[in-house]
Design a protein around this motif. Structure first.
Motif, PDB file in Angstrom:
ATOM      1  N   GLY A 159     -86.512 -40.920  43.607  1.00 35.77           N
ATOM      2  CA  GLY A 159     -86.704 -42.110  42.780  1.00 35.77           C
ATOM      3  C   GLY A 159     -86.247 -43.410  43.393  1.00 35.77           C
ATOM      4  O   GLY A 159     -86.083 -44.401  42.670  1.00 35.77           O
ATOM      5  N   THR A 161     -87.869 -45.530  45.455  1.00 33.34           N
ATOM      6  CA  THR A 161     -88.899 -46.561  45.324  1.00 33.34           C
ATOM      7  C   THR A 161     -89.057 -47.008  43.872  1.00 33.34           C
ATOM      8  O   THR A 161     -89.180 -48.207  43.583  1.00 33.34           O
ATOM      9  CB  THR A 161     -90.244 -46.039  45.860  1.00 33.34           C
ATOM     10  OG1 THR A 161     -90.102 -45.739  47.257  1.00 33.34           O
ATOM     11  CG2 THR A 161     -91.340 -47.076  45.679  1.00 33.34           C
ATOM     12  N   THR A 162     -89.022 -46.055  42.947  1.00 30.13           N
ATOM     13  CA  THR A 162     -89.089 -46.399  41.517  1.00 30.13           C
ATOM     14  C   THR A 162     -87.943 -47.318  41.135  1.00 30.13           C
ATOM     15  O   THR A 162     -88.136 -48.306  40.399  1.00 30.13           O
ATOM     16  CB  THR A 162     -89.044 -45.116  40.662  1.00 30.13           C
ATOM     17  OG1 THR A 162     -90.179 -44.305  40.980  1.00 30.13           O
ATOM     18  CG2 THR A 162     -89.058 -45.443  39.179  1.00 30.13           C
ATOM     19  N   ALA A 166     -87.986 -51.223  39.785  1.00 31.22           N
ATOM     20  CA  ALA A 166     -87.364 -51.517  38.494  1.00 31.22           C
ATOM     21  C   ALA A 166     -86.346 -52.639  38.624  1.00 31.22           C
ATOM     22  O   ALA A 166     -86.267 -53.539  37.767  1.00 31.22           O
ATOM     23  CB  ALA A 166     -86.709 -50.254  37.931  1.00 31.22           C
ATOM     24  N   HIS A 319     -83.301 -41.984  34.369  1.00 29.39           N
ATOM     25  CA  HIS A 319     -83.660 -43.267  34.983  1.00 29.39           C
ATOM     26  C   HIS A 319     -82.965 -44.439  34.303  1.00 29.39           C
ATOM     27  O   HIS A 319     -82.472 -45.357  34.977  1.00 29.39           O
ATOM     28  CB  HIS A 319     -85.179 -43.464  34.943  1.00 29.39           C
ATOM     29  CG  HIS A 319     -85.607 -44.826  35.418  1.00 29.39           C
ATOM     30  ND1 HIS A 319     -85.621 -45.183  36.753  1.00 29.39           N
ATOM     31  CD2 HIS A 319     -86.025 -45.927  34.715  1.00 29.39           C
ATOM     32  CE1 HIS A 319     -86.019 -46.441  36.856  1.00 29.39           C
ATOM     33  NE2 HIS A 319     -86.287 -46.906  35.656  1.00 29.39           N
TER      34      HIS A 319
END
Length: 348
Positions: A159, A161-162, A166, A319
């Motif tokens: 995660g 890159t996510t 964000a 997340h």
């Protein structure tokens, strides 16, 4: 308007801002040639060579030199420093100081005062106190040096890159100068190899990694010159992370990549934990290796971050929790400010 042969502008430029650039540009227009003297003391928080480089880039048609002024505690001593640094005859000293007479008088030159107050440029003390609030008054090389660079890194499919996207969106929503928050992403096409080869479709070679690290460092530098006070870097773009990826793919370290990483100007590393994140491999290499290397890479990242003394926050949980922890870590970094020191007061 009277013109002069050799003009001089003297300042600390700590850091240089729009008011300084207006002063230099005005002096250059009125002189056949212009020297800009950057003064420095041991108390300064910005290195003299960097300030000289910034002024040279912004004013390529002027001669920019630097000199230390420690110990020059009388007008005569300060004049001696000026004469040693600029031995040629000076016809005019351009200044925006409130009491501008001393340098010109000491050098036997005219004193020309340039008022930049009508430009709405904040005073140097205000810029030092709040660079983010004065961001638009700073030139690109200064912004690049002051930008707080945040690296989001982690093993494959954790995660990173996510999280980078964000965080970029979060700070852009703050508006103002923060709306220009940028991120630097890795690109498949920047991997050297045969025409048409993709990053994920062949095992990278050791010789690829220094080229990748340098290319990505240049992209980061470019983004820092033209963005907000914070810049986010995806795991594929950071030279330090590239040292670990080199180990992952070749089983050895790369001194060349390590040298590039040592020159980096990053401030905070956010490590995305592999636990609790489904493994979704990208490319043949990842599918072949499976999930067995993620725990090793997470541990290796953390070990090397700790060993090298890099400021690190580990992101765990769902997340939303990870994003909240990341924002808290970035805000804590920004709250510390830039630590730009005020110049010592000169005895009269």
């Amino acid at each position: 308007m009277k013109r002069y042969g050799h003009g001089l502008v003297v300042g600390r430029f700590h850091p240089p801002h729009a008011g300084h650039h207006h002063l230099v540009a005005t002096a250059r227009e009125r002189c056949e040639r212009l020297t800009v003297l950057v003064r420095s003391s041991a108390a300064d928080s910005l290195p003299l060579d960097e300030r000289v480089a910034w002024m040279r880039e912004t004013h390529p048609d002027a001669l920019v030199v630097g000199t230390p002024v420690d110990g020059a505690d009388t007008p005569a001593a300060r004049t001696a420093v000026l004469r040693a640094a600029v031995p040629e005859r000076v016809d005019a000293v351009f200044t925006s100081a409130t009491h501008p007479e001393e340098p010109g008088r000491g050098l036997g030159a005219a004193t020309v005062r340039v008022d930049s107050g009508h430009l709405g440029v904040p005073a140097s003390a205000a810029v030092r106190a709040d660079p983010a609030g004065c961001w638009d008054h700073l030139a690109p090389p200064v912004r690049a040096a002051l930008t707080r660079r945040i690296v989001v890194l982690g093993a494959e499919s954790t995660g990173a890159t996510t999280m980078t996207l964000a965080l970029t969106g979060h700070y852009r929503r703050r508006g103002g100068v923060w709306a220009r928050t940028r991120y630097v992403a890795g690109h498949e096409h920047d991997t050297p190899g045969p025409p048409g080869a993709r990053h994920h479709d062949r095992p990278p070679r050791s010789v690829d990694f220094p080229v990748l690290a340098q290319c990505r460092a240049e992209r980061e530098e470019e983004a820092a010159r033209d963005g907000a006070p914070v810049l986010f870097c995806d795991t594929d773009t950071d030279a330090f992370a590239t040292t670990i990826w080199h180990e992952r793919h070749t089983g050895t370290t790369s001194p060349a990549v390590g040298e590039i990483a040592a020159r980096g100007r990053q401030h905070l590393w956010l490590l995305t934990d592999h636990r609790g994140v489904p493994y979704e491999p990208t490319g043949d290499t990842a599918r072949r290796d499976g999930d067995r290397l993620r725990p090793w890479m997470t541990a290796r990242f953390l070990t090397q971050l700790t060993r090298t003394g890099r400021r690190t926050a580990v992101l765990t949980g769902p997340h939303e929790e990870r994003l909240a922890a990341a924002v808290a870590a970035v805000d804590a970094l920004l709250a510390e400010g830039w630590g730009l020191t005020e110049p010592p007061e000169e005895p009269r």
